[in-house]
Scaffold this active site. Structure first.
Site, short mmCIF file in Angstrom:
data_model
loop_
_atom_site.label_atom_id
_atom_site.label_comp_id
_atom_site.label_asym_id
_atom_site.label_seq_id
_atom_site.Cartn_x
_atom_site.Cartn_y
_atom_site.Cartn_z
N HIS A 1 1.55 -0.98 0.00
CA HIS A 1 0.15 -0.03 -0.15
C HIS A 1 1.02 1.53 0.14
O HIS A 1 1.67 1.19 1.43
CB HIS A 1 -1.26 0.04 1.15
CG HIS A 1 -1.48 -1.26 1.23
ND1 HIS A 1 -3.02 -1.60 0.58
CD2 HIS A 1 -1.47 -1.90 1.69
CE1 HIS A 1 -3.56 -2.27 1.36
NE2 HIS A 1 -2.69 -3.40 1.00
N LEU A 2 0.78 2.04 -0.70
CA LEU A 2 1.70 2.83 -1.09
C LEU A 2 0.79 4.64 -0.69
O LEU A 2 1.91 5.30 -0.78
CB LEU A 2 2.30 3.25 -2.70
CG LEU A 2 3.50 1.94 -3.31
CD1 LEU A 2 3.48 2.47 -4.52
CD2 LEU A 2 5.03 1.98 -2.00
N ASN B 1 -6.55 1.01 -2.55
CA ASN B 1 -7.57 1.55 -1.63
C ASN B 1 -7.17 2.76 -1.58
O ASN B 1 -6.75 2.83 0.25
CB ASN B 1 -7.25 0.92 -0.60
CG ASN B 1 -6.09 -0.33 -0.03
OD1 ASN B 1 -5.41 -0.40 -0.71
ND2 ASN B 1 -6.49 -0.24 1.56
N ASN C 1 -5.57 -7.11 9.59
CA ASN C 1 -6.92 -7.47 8.87
C ASN C 1 -6.48 -8.29 7.38
O ASN C 1 -5.89 -7.61 6.76
CB ASN C 1 -7.82 -6.80 8.47
CG ASN C 1 -9.58 -7.38 8.20
OD1 ASN C 1 -9.60 -8.79 8.68
ND2 ASN C 1 -9.95 -7.02 6.98
N ASP D 1 2.01 -6.96 2.75
CA ASP D 1 0.88 -6.22 2.91
C ASP D 1 1.43 -5.15 3.45
O ASP D 1 0.93 -4.56 4.27
CB ASP D 1 -0.14 -7.60 3.37
CG ASP D 1 -2.04 -6.37 3.65
OD1 ASP D 1 -1.41 -5.49 3.36
OD2 ASP D 1 -2.63 -7.02 4.59
N HIS E 1 0.13 3.52 8.60
CA HIS E 1 -0.81 4.30 9.16
C HIS E 1 -0.13 5.43 10.20
O HIS E 1 0.72 4.61 10.66
CB HIS E 1 -1.80 3.27 9.65
CG HIS E 1 -2.12 2.54 8.77
ND1 HIS E 1 -3.42 3.02 8.18
CD2 HIS E 1 -2.70 1.33 9.22
CE1 HIS E 1 -4.45 1.38 7.80
NE2 HIS E 1 -3.44 0.62 7.99
O1 DOR Z 1 -4.59 -4.90 7.81
C1 DOR Z 1 -4.81 -4.41 6.65
N1 DOR Z 1 -5.06 -3.25 6.24
N2 DOR Z 1 -5.86 -5.56 5.58
C2 DOR Z 1 -6.40 -4.84 4.83
O2 DOR Z 1 -6.66 -5.55 4.22
C3 DOR Z 1 -5.81 -3.50 4.54
C4 DOR Z 1 -5.09 -2.55 4.85
C5 DOR Z 1 -4.04 -1.17 4.88
O3 DOR Z 1 -4.82 -0.92 3.70
O4 DOR Z 1 -4.82 -0.77 6.10
ZN ZN Z 2 -6.95 -6.84 1.88
#
Ligand code: DOR
Ligand code: ZN
Length: 420
Positions: A63-64, A95, A279, A306, A310
């Site tokens: 996730h960039l 996302n 998750n 993954d 944050h």
């Molecule tokens: O823990 C997670 N964080 N699971 C995901 O599926 C999405 C990801 C996020 O984009 O923060």
């Molecule tokens: Zn996911």
């Protein structure tokens, strides 16, 4: 610029190679691999006796956060973290805010990547417009722009009808569908695995059925459409059983897990560490064993981080309110070495398979191993160095690592990307 790497123990190429050899890099390419290459004419010589040299790796779940959440990560910092972690290529998740769901956003990002990325960035796009689960994105147009996969990662597409359409479109355009497998009617407002820990801590649990029921549905739909399906972040034994059965049947399914699922369990949450709120959630010892077994016997094809950055504001709060996710690009190779190679679960060759060959194959990306004429993308890894994960060590903009404070074996000493 010519760089001579002396006494390299190369992994990830044919077993017939001599154990210790030299590698000559000439500007962007590997110019020669042989024992006893003369240092004459080399601008620098690096002796790597006792170290391991392997190809730069590929992480297909990153996730960039661009566009829109540059407070968490951006293309520049995210790819810098990738490089530090030994990755020459990443697949960025869609996302974002707004979601990557149109040709215009893809074009915008491709320009940004050209300017700011320090490794190869491939894009995935949302299955549904705005990731809302109501209407399919323009899969054909997006595929023409070069996206490598579609996924609503972070959520699963609720409508089975829409998901079937997505598989059909993906097949027509020869791309893979990456599935975030979560039935929200089962996971509800859960924040960790449903079981002993959730009961003792008084927090709402997420049952494994929320994952494996959705894995089963998506594989069935892919089978019906004869399309390629990739199950992201597998966390539990029951999902593995479903995937193994489908593979036996010849369905075009591949599967991925992340390092935290084979190295941490729900018991690691007893101190309410929100960096371990992920998750799908961390599960139990029997799931860890099943994941290791599935990696060894090939039911799980890929390891990916993954990488989910944050901000501190989103993590340093009450457990129930904290965001899901952990960063992972800069720790995953050492975690895999510590937990899988050192514990004889995988060989180096198998690890390169999970971290490069399989993801490249699933996404249809050409990547070569260490050979003459190939791009000089390689990692020098010291297997004897022990280190402790700390916030200070990260290039990532966010520091929310579930491995903070953990001692790991094996450290990346240097990474070459296109000879630099
Ligand atoms: O823990 C997670 N964080 N699971 C995901 O599926 C999405 C990801 C996020 O984009 O923060
Ligand atoms: Zn996911």
């Amino acid at each position: 610029m010519k760089t001579l790497i002396k006494n390299a123990k190369i992994v990830g190429i044919s077993a017939s190679r001599p154990k210790e050899t030299d590698i000559l890099i000439d500007s962007e390419k590997i110019a020669n691999i042989d024992s006893g290459i003369s240092p004459k004419g080399a601008d620098r010589v690096i002796d790597v006796t006792g170290k391991i040299v392997m190809p730069a790796l590929m992480d297909m779940h990153v996730h960039l956060r661009e566009p829109g959440r540059e407070d968490k990560e951006d293309i520049k910092t995210g790819t810098r973290a990738a490089l530090a972690g030994g990755f020459g290529s990443v697949l960025a998740m869609p996302n974002t805010e707004p979601a990557i769901d149109s040709k215009e956003i893809v074009r915008y990002l491709k320009d940004k990547i050209k300017e700011e990325a320090c490794v190869d960035v491939f894009l995935s796009a949302a299955i549904t417009k705005g990731r809302q689960g109501n209407e399919l994105s323009d899969v054909e147009g997006l595929a023409k722009e070069g996206i490598k996969a579609i996924t609503d990662d972070g959520d699963s597409v609720e409508s089975s009808q829409l998901m079937l359409e997505a598989f059909k479109k993906a097949k027509e355009n020869n791309i893979v569908v990456i599935c975030h497998s979560e039935d929200k009617t089962l996971s509800k407002q859960g924040v960790l695995n449903l079981g002993f820990s959730s009961t003792c801590l008084g927090l709402r649990g997420i049952p494994k059925s929320a994952e494996f029921m959705r894995v089963a549905r998506d594989i069935k739909l892919a089978e019906k459409a004869d399309a390629k399906v990739h199950i992201a972040h597998v966390s539990c034994k029951e999902s593995i059983e479903v995937i193994a059965k489908a593979k036996k049947k010849g369905i075009k399914v591949s599967a991925e897990t992340a390092p935290h699922y084979f190295s941490l369990s729900e018991e690691d949450l007893w101190n309410f560490d929100t960096n371990k709120k992920i998750n799908p959630p961390l599960r139990n010892e029997e799931d860890i064993l099943a994941i290791k077994q599935a990696l060894a016997d090939g039911v799980i094809d890929v390891i990916a981080s993954d990488h989910a950055p944050h901000t501190e504001n989103e993590k340093d709060i009450e457990f129930e309110r904290a965001e899901f996710g952990t960063i992972g690009l800069e720790t995953e190779l050492a975690v895999a070495f510590t937990e899988l190679i050192k514990k004889n679960v995988l060989s180096w060759q198998e690890l390169i398979d999970k971290f490069l060959i399989s993801p490249a194959k699933i996404l249809g990306i050409k990547k070569s191993l260490i050979k003459v004429g190939a791009s000089a993308d390689l990692i020098i890894f010291d297997p004897n160095k022990e280190w402790k994960v700390s916030k200070k060590s990260f290039y990532s903009k966010s520091k929310n690592s579930c491995f903070l404070g953990r001692k790991l074996q094996g450290k990346i000493e240097r990474v070459f990307y296109k000879g630099k």
